[in-house]
Write a protein that holds these residues in place. Sequence first.
Motif, PDB file in Angstrom:
ATOM      1  N   HIS A 140       0.868  -1.186   0.000  1.00  0.00           N
ATOM      2  CA  HIS A 140       0.000   0.000   0.000  1.00  0.00           C
ATOM      3  C   HIS A 140       0.899   1.229   0.000  1.00  0.00           C
ATOM      4  CE1 HIS A 140       1.000  -0.575   4.208  1.00  0.00           C
ATOM      5  NE2 HIS A 140       0.486   0.587   4.529  1.00  0.00           N
ATOM      6  N   ASP A 144       5.917   4.566   4.957  1.00  0.00           N
ATOM      7  CA  ASP A 144       6.892   3.566   5.417  1.00  0.00           C
ATOM      8  C   ASP A 144       6.952   2.354   4.487  1.00  0.00           C
ATOM      9  OD1 ASP A 144       4.262   3.215   6.438  1.00  0.00           O
ATOM     10  OD2 ASP A 144       4.976   1.698   7.845  1.00  0.00           O
ATOM     11  N   HIS A 145       6.218   2.404   3.377  1.00  0.00           N
ATOM     12  CA  HIS A 145       6.240   1.300   2.408  1.00  0.00           C
ATOM     13  C   HIS A 145       6.714   1.744   1.015  1.00  0.00           C
ATOM     14  CE1 HIS A 145       4.174  -1.533   5.174  1.00  0.00           C
ATOM     15  NE2 HIS A 145       3.845  -0.383   5.719  1.00  0.00           N
ATOM     16  N   ASP A 240       0.528  -4.796   6.670  1.00  0.00           N
ATOM     17  CA  ASP A 240       0.062  -4.061   7.854  1.00  0.00           C
ATOM     18  C   ASP A 240      -1.292  -4.564   8.345  1.00  0.00           C
ATOM     19  OD1 ASP A 240       2.384  -2.679   7.646  1.00  0.00           O
ATOM     20  OD2 ASP A 240       1.480  -0.695   7.412  1.00  0.00           O
ATOM     21  N   HIS A 243      -0.185  -3.888  13.353  1.00  0.00           N
ATOM     22  CA  HIS A 243       1.053  -3.134  13.588  1.00  0.00           C
ATOM     23  C   HIS A 243       1.704  -3.597  14.896  1.00  0.00           C
ATOM     24  CE1 HIS A 243      -0.931  -0.669  10.596  1.00  0.00           C
ATOM     25  NE2 HIS A 243       0.215  -0.091  10.354  1.00  0.00           N
ATOM     26  N   TYR A 286       5.178  -7.097   8.521  1.00  0.00           N
ATOM     27  CA  TYR A 286       6.140  -6.031   8.197  1.00  0.00           C
ATOM     28  C   TYR A 286       6.624  -5.320   9.460  1.00  0.00           C
ATOM     29  CZ  TYR A 286       8.057  -1.874   5.825  1.00  0.00           C
ATOM     30  OH  TYR A 286       8.878  -0.879   5.361  1.00  0.00           O
ATOM     31  N   HIS A 287       5.696  -5.102  10.410  1.00  0.00           N
ATOM     32  CA  HIS A 287       6.053  -4.326  11.603  1.00  0.00           C
ATOM     33  C   HIS A 287       6.266  -5.198  12.839  1.00  0.00           C
ATOM     34  CE1 HIS A 287       5.616  -0.488   9.640  1.00  0.00           C
ATOM     35  NE2 HIS A 287       4.380  -0.739   9.271  1.00  0.00           N
TER      36      HIS A 287
HETATM   37 ZN   LIG Z   1       3.337   0.273   7.728  1.00  0.00          ZN
END
Ligand SMILES: [Zn+2]
Length: 316
Positions: A140, A144-145, A240, A243, A286-287
């Motif tokens: 998305h 941060d991506h 995401d 988170h 991812y987080h």
């Molecule tokens: Zn993110």
Amino acid sequence: MHCEATGSRSHKQRGIMSSLSDGKVKPASFSNPYFYRFAVGDAPATMVSDGPLPVGAHTSHYANVTAEEMEAILDANFIRKDKMVLEQNVLVIETGGKTVLFDTGVGTLERYGPTSGQLMNTLAAANIDPASIDAVVISHAHPDHVSGIMKADGTRNFPNAQYYINEADFNFWTDPAKPSGPKVDTARNNLLPNRNRIVFIKDGQEFIPGVTGILAPGHSVGHMMFMIQSGNGQLCYTADLAHQYAIQLEMPLSEFLVDTDPAQMAQTRLKHLTILAEGRIPMLGYHFPWPGIGHVVRFGDGFRFVPSAMQMISVP
Ligand SMILES: [Zn+2]
């Protein structure tokens, strides 16, 4: 005990410095290896990090979680309470004859502090040449991506890559009618120069052999997860979907205020966590805590993340 003299050099100084010389990449700030090699079935894979992302107080992120509920979960999981710190785990995998990288971190954006923006440094540490990346898959268009797509000087970090993103997400964040702002500007700056290299991807589409998109809307209108299959192996890159791995799994219907539609994302989260838990499907967040790989299991009224231990030598 034998101690090697290190003179005045700190751990930080002994970390790997950026291999790029334009002076615009943030200096490497890691003193431990920040890459991890593994495999998904027959596909060689490497996790590389864009570094930790501090995002402020836990209490500022949820619409429907009380401070007491939050504190109890953080306490039980030994998680620091003064601020939320998210990892940024970037997957690189060889599949379908391509080298594919998933999401690109915060790039050279200063507003996320000095610990993030490490991707080009960790790729260099892992001996992965950015020019060897054939495909950059974007879950998305949040900063941060997408921010590591372009360098500060407006050239590409991955000069030979094709880019993949959901069309609704692209349109939402690059909509010319939207007023300028940090998120919108970052999406535009990184996506629009690559418009003729972007392939739009759909829910259920296997757009690279072994990589299938799964629409998971709510965090962003076209937020996608990806199922990766190779041989007998599989890994669901959940991007995401959650988170904070403890609060949002134990309370899957927690509404996260960064989401474009927090209530929709809560339902999306519950649906996909249920599928992952019931199918015992390996997942990557991812987080999530580095390197972000593990499983989801049922826990109370919600779920729990069970991280997979890193295997530094694979035992046959
Ligand atoms: Zn993110």
